[in-house]
Each structure stands twice: as structure tokens, then as C-alpha cells.
Design an enzyme around this catalytic site. Structure first.
Site, PDB file in Angstrom:
ATOM      1  CD  GLU A  22      -2.949   0.958   2.364  1.00 27.65           C
ATOM      2  OE1 GLU A  22      -3.895   1.764   2.398  1.00 27.65           O
ATOM      3  OE2 GLU A  22      -2.832   0.003   3.164  1.00 27.65           O
ATOM      4  CG  ASN A  25      -9.541  -1.772   1.526  1.00 25.20           C
ATOM      5  OD1 ASN A  25      -9.111  -2.878   1.816  1.00 25.20           O
ATOM      6  ND2 ASN A  25      -9.451  -0.748   2.367  1.00 25.20           N
ATOM      7  CD  GLU A  26     -10.198  -2.220   6.127  1.00 23.92           C
ATOM      8  OE1 GLU A  26     -10.277  -1.065   6.614  1.00 23.92           O
ATOM      9  OE2 GLU A  26      -9.365  -3.067   6.504  1.00 23.92           O
ATOM     10  CE1 TYR A  82      -3.470  -5.862   9.188  1.00 27.38           C
ATOM     11  CE2 TYR A  82      -5.802  -5.335   8.957  1.00 27.38           C
ATOM     12  CZ  TYR A  82      -4.500  -5.309   8.461  1.00 27.38           C
ATOM     13  OH  TYR A  82      -4.246  -4.738   7.242  1.00 27.38           O
ATOM     14  CD  GLU A 101      -6.103  -4.638   4.418  1.00 30.27           C
ATOM     15  OE1 GLU A 101      -5.987  -4.261   5.614  1.00 30.27           O
ATOM     16  OE2 GLU A 101      -6.548  -3.898   3.511  1.00 30.27           O
ATOM     17  CD  GLN A 144       0.474  -2.441   3.745  1.00 31.62           C
ATOM     18  OE1 GLN A 144       1.293  -1.827   3.057  1.00 31.62           O
ATOM     19  NE2 GLN A 144      -0.666  -1.915   4.130  1.00 31.62           N
TER      20      GLN A 144
END
Length: 510
Positions: free
Chosen positions: A26, A173-174, A249, A306, A355
């Protein structure tokens, strides 16, 4: 106590899609600039500004795909700003990540050149949050259409005659958060609309991925699945999108603002982290169960695009750049995730660690002063596991229950395993998450023996150990002799806090 385990090497499980070993880059901190991209005038060896030592290190992982340009950045990124002569590209403010100015010197052509150097498939996340249907549709045309058309002519004017192959396409995204703060119902309609106008050109066939749930928001997944099927339906009725994403996460601090240090932690914090990492299994199983209700033939893919650890930023670094060190603890988080991914190979088609360079649970760290490149403990887990890519998964059954320990209100299994078969070879991955006790594992290989066994181990003197430019190999794989083979039995000694891989030629391969 010895953990007695059975692996039927001649009974096929689902194929482990190589794309579960995917990556994510990103426009965030030093992930792109100073990580992948140093500019053509840099003293660091590069091609077109792309840093070559980073490329070579990632090629050693057989990197299958790279997701770009975000993340949250994707939904404020307008692709036309990143094409053409660099000195004419407009700048913008990266409002999500530090409020810094983005010069757009790394854009579509640079990203595609990076993927070609890596030998990786591009996974592009389009802008649904602040973009338009036309903007996304034209980006697809610019990238993938041959012949004569407005966007094909524009691409040729910028130096690329032939179209690229771009299969993976993210529809935002999201969307539940930084991608527009939408409801699931609203986003579902948007995904169908955007997906409709993302066309297939020539032999390029898009695999469109809808922006899915945050962690265990199963209601979001159900809403999106209702858009493509009906309860108990044996076929998918809509092709507006082919997969749903989910983000998970590993966060262990008491609050979002206090996520804990990446390098200063006690044993209790370590176990809390490992329990949180293991929680991805329930999340994947939950989403898969919802999807099965509407898609029992499993034609719609699940994409964990992610995942990884998220701790407080390293002291003295920009708070919006999300730079954190990477320890043995992070490596074991990765190894446990991959065991879980292998178990869910029937539904999980892709995963992307967050990432790749200099951000969160990175593979690679680059030092801004010395320009040195450091391979992290997490990188080594990817490298040790690389032969699981596109292999046939093998079920692991325990005759003796693996040890457990209580962690808060949950129970952590402290020995994790997975196995696969490819090209007449067996690969077994084993993690011992116990910080103090070794474990013994005896594997009964049924349907085939193994010979010429090679073993590697990744461990360190202490859980917070990590690699730096001054000491780049504190946590690195080494040959391991704690493995023995007797007939069709494989015995493995697992030191405390270690990751071990065992590979060998099958004597009676299926």
C-alpha cells in the site's frame, strides 16, 4: 508425552492455492517509496526505480501475487494521476496515512513493471469509495484491452503497446469503514454495479473480489452472498463478483490506541498474541459456513486479503507510517496462520499478508540511512513453506491430543501442524508455541514412506529476538538434525518456541 499423529499421504485433500501466500503493498509509510521504489536516480541498484535486492528476495519466495494500491489508500486513489511523465503527474495528500504528500511517481506502469520483475500476478484494488464506475471501468480497459479504443490508445501513448494480463480485481476495500462507511446492503448493490462495468477484454478474464467483512462480521458476508445465490442453491446466479474478502489482524493490546510493543513483551503477552492469531480459524470457518448455505458447491472464493500482526509503531517513527519490528513471535503467528489456511483450502483461494515491505508484519525492512535490506523472521516462514504452494493438502489426525494451555477465556493448542504432497515429495510444517517446553511428535505415514529427509528450524534465544542491519541473521533458518525416520514413522523433536519444516521423497508416492 509424545504427540502421536497420522498422515495418510495417499489420500488427497483440496489443493492449497499458491495465492494464499500472497502479499500486499500500500502507499503507506515507506512501503512503496523507500521500500519497493527508490527512484531511477538512487544509488541503490534498481530498474526503472524499482529496488532490485527487494525483488530478488521476494522472487525467492515464489511470490504469487501482489495487492495494490491499498488498503484504505485505494479508495482515494485516482489512477489517471499516476500515468504519464512523472513531472506532470499531480500530487495529492495521503489523508489516511500520515497526511503526507503523494507525488504519484509510482503508478500503474511502475506497479505492472514491478509485478513483471517479481513474476507475480497483479491484484488491483479499485476505487469505490471516492471514485466512479466509469473511472474503474476505464482503468480495466487501459490495462487489458488490445486493439483500438480510447483507453488502449492512451496506454500506447504512455509507452505500453500490448495490454497486460490482470486477473484479480478488487471492488473497493473495507467498504464498512475507510472505503465509504457503507452498510452491507448498500455496498452489495454498489459491488454489483461496479462489477457489471468491469469488462473482460480479449483473453483477460477478471476475477472480481467484493470488499468483505471485518473479522467476524458474518452478517456482512451473508448479505453479499444473497446477491449471488439463494439458500441451498447449487449454482451461482450472478457473476458481478467471484469472491468475497475478509480482513483479520492479530491485535493483542488492551485498546486500539495501545496495541503493545512489537519487541518489548512478556510471556503473557506472547501467549495472548498466539491465541489471537489462532482465532483466524474460527473466523474463516464462520464465513465459510455462511457461504456454504448459499453456495454449497463452493464456486465463490474466500479471500483473506489483509492479515498479520498490528502493534504500536516503533518508537521515534512516524505514527502514520505503521513501521514495526518483526520478531520470532511474528514468525510463529505466520506459521500458525499457514496451517489454518491449508486446512481451509477448500474455500480459501487467496490471502495477503499486511504488508510486504516496511509496514506492519513485513517480509523485508529497508534502513533509510544505510539502505541495508533485512529479511525478517516472517520472511523465513514464507520461504520455508514455499513448497506448499499448489500442493495437495494432507489431513493431519492426532491420536494423542496436542497440549493446550488456558489464555484468558480461551484455550491455545500449543503444537500446530499441516502437511502437503507435491511432485512426489512430502512437506510437513510444525510449530511449537510453548515458550518453555519442548514437544515430541511421532507421525505415522500411511500409504507411503519417506526418505532423504531434510529438516529446517527457525527459532531464537528469546521470543523478542529480531533481525537488524547490524545483526541480520539473529532469527534465520538452519539445518536441523532433530528429526529421525524409522520405516514409515517420522519422529520430530520440537524445541520451545520453534518452527520446523520436514521434507522428503515419498517412497510410494500416490
Amino acid at each position: 508425552m509424545t504427540i502421536e499423529t497420522v498422515i495418510n499421504v495417499d489420500l488427497d485433500g483440496p489443493r492449497i492455492n499458491r495465492h494464499v501466500y500472497g502479499h500486499f503493498a500500500e502507499h503507506l509509510g515507506r512501503g512503496i517509496y523507500g521500500g519497493f521504489y527508490v527512484g531511477e536516480d538512487s544509488d541503490v541498484p534498481n530498474v526503472g526505480g524499482i529496488r532490485l535486492d527487494v525483488v530478488e528476495a521476494l522472487r525467492d519466495l515464489n511470490i504469487p501475487n501482489l495487492r495494490w494500491p491499498g488498503g484504505c489508500f485505494a479508495d482515494e486513489y485516482h489512477w489517471r494521476d499516476g500515468i504519464g511523465p512523472k513531472d506532470r503527474r499531480p500530487t495529492m495528500v495521503n489523508t489516511h496515512w500520515g497526511g503526507v504528500e503523494e507525488n504519484n511517481h509510482f503508478g500503474t506502469h511502475e506497479f505492472m513493471a514491478l509485478c513483471e520483475l517479481l513474476g507475480a500476478e497483479p491484484y488491483i484494488s479499485g476505487n469505490v469509495g471516492s471514485g466512479t464506475v466509469r473511472e474503474m471501468s476505464e482503468w480495466v480497459e487501459y490495462l487489458t484491452r488490445d486493439g483500438d479504443s480510447p483507453m488502449a490508445r492512451l496506454r500506447k501513448a504512455h509507452g505500453r503497446d500490448q495490454p497486460w494480463q490482470v486477473r484479480f480485481w478488487g471492488l473497493g476495500n473495507e467498504a464498512w469503514g475507510c472505503g465509504g462507511n457503507m452498510t452491507a446492503e448498500h455496498y452489495g448493490q454498489e459491488a454489483r454495479r461496479y462489477g457489471t462495468y468491469c469488462r473482460d477484454y480479449g483473453d483477460n478474464r477478471l476475477y472480481k473480489i467484493a470488499a468483505g467483512a471485518n473479522a467476524d462480521d458474518y452478517a456482512w458476508t451473508e448479505t453479499l452472498m444473497k446477491q449471488v445465490g439463494h439458500l441451498g442453491c447449487q449454482r451461482v446466479r450472478s457473476t458481478a463478483y467471484h469472491a468475497l474478502s475478509v480482513h483479520y489482524y492479530t491485535i493483542t493490546g488492551p485498546t486500539w490506541e495501545e496495541k503493545g510493543s512489537a519487541t518489548v513483551f512478556d510471556t503473557g503477552e506472547y501467549y495472548t498474541t498466539m491465541a489471537a492469531a489462532a482465532g483466524v480459524e474460527q473466523v474463516l470457518a464462520g464465513h465459510a459456513a455462511v457461504m456454504d448455505c448459499y453456495d454449497p458447491n463452493r464456486t465463490v472464493g474466500l479471500v483473506l486479503d489483509e492479515w498479520g500482526t498490528w502493534f504500536d509503531v516503533a518508537r521515534g517513527t512516524h505514527p502514520g507510517f505503521l513501521f514495526q519490528q518483526n520478531t520470532l513471535r511474528d514468525a510463529l503467528v505466520a506459521s500458525v496462520h499457514f496451517d489454518i489456511f491449508h486446512r481451509h483450502a477448500d474455500r480459501l483461494v487467496m490471502a495477503n499478508i499486511a504488508q510486504t515491505v516496511n509496514v506492519l508484519q513485513a517480509m523485508i525492512l529497508t534502513d533509510p540511512d544505510s539502505q541495508a535490506m533485512v529479511l525478517t523472521p516472517t520472511y523465513h516462514v514464507f520461504w520455508m513453506n514455499r513448497d506448499h504452494q499448489d500442493a495437495t493438502s494432507l489431513r493431519v489426525d492426532h491420536r494423542t491430543a496436542p497440549p493446550t494451555r488456558p489464555v484468558g477465556d480461551t484455550t491455545l493448542t500449543t503444537v500446530s501442524m499441516s502437511a502437503s504432497r507435491k511432485d512426489g515429495r512430502l512437506l510437513v510444517s510444525l510449530s511449537n508455541l510453548d515458550a518453555a517446553k519442548a514437544a515430541e511428535v511421532e507421525i505415522d505415514l500411511r500409504g507411503g514412506g519417506v526418505e532423504r529427509v531434510d529438516a529446517l528450524i527457525l527459532t531464537a534465544a528469546a521470543l523478542p529476538d529480531h533481525n537488524t542491519p547490524q545483526a541480520p541473521s539473529v532469527v534465520a533458518p538452519r539445518r536441523y538434525d532433530g528429526v529421525s525416520v524409522t520405516g514409515d514413522r517420522l519422529r520430530v523433536h520440537l524445541p520451545a518456541a520453534s518452527f520446523v519444516t520436514v521434507s522428503g521423497a515419498l517412497t510410494r508416492p500416490a
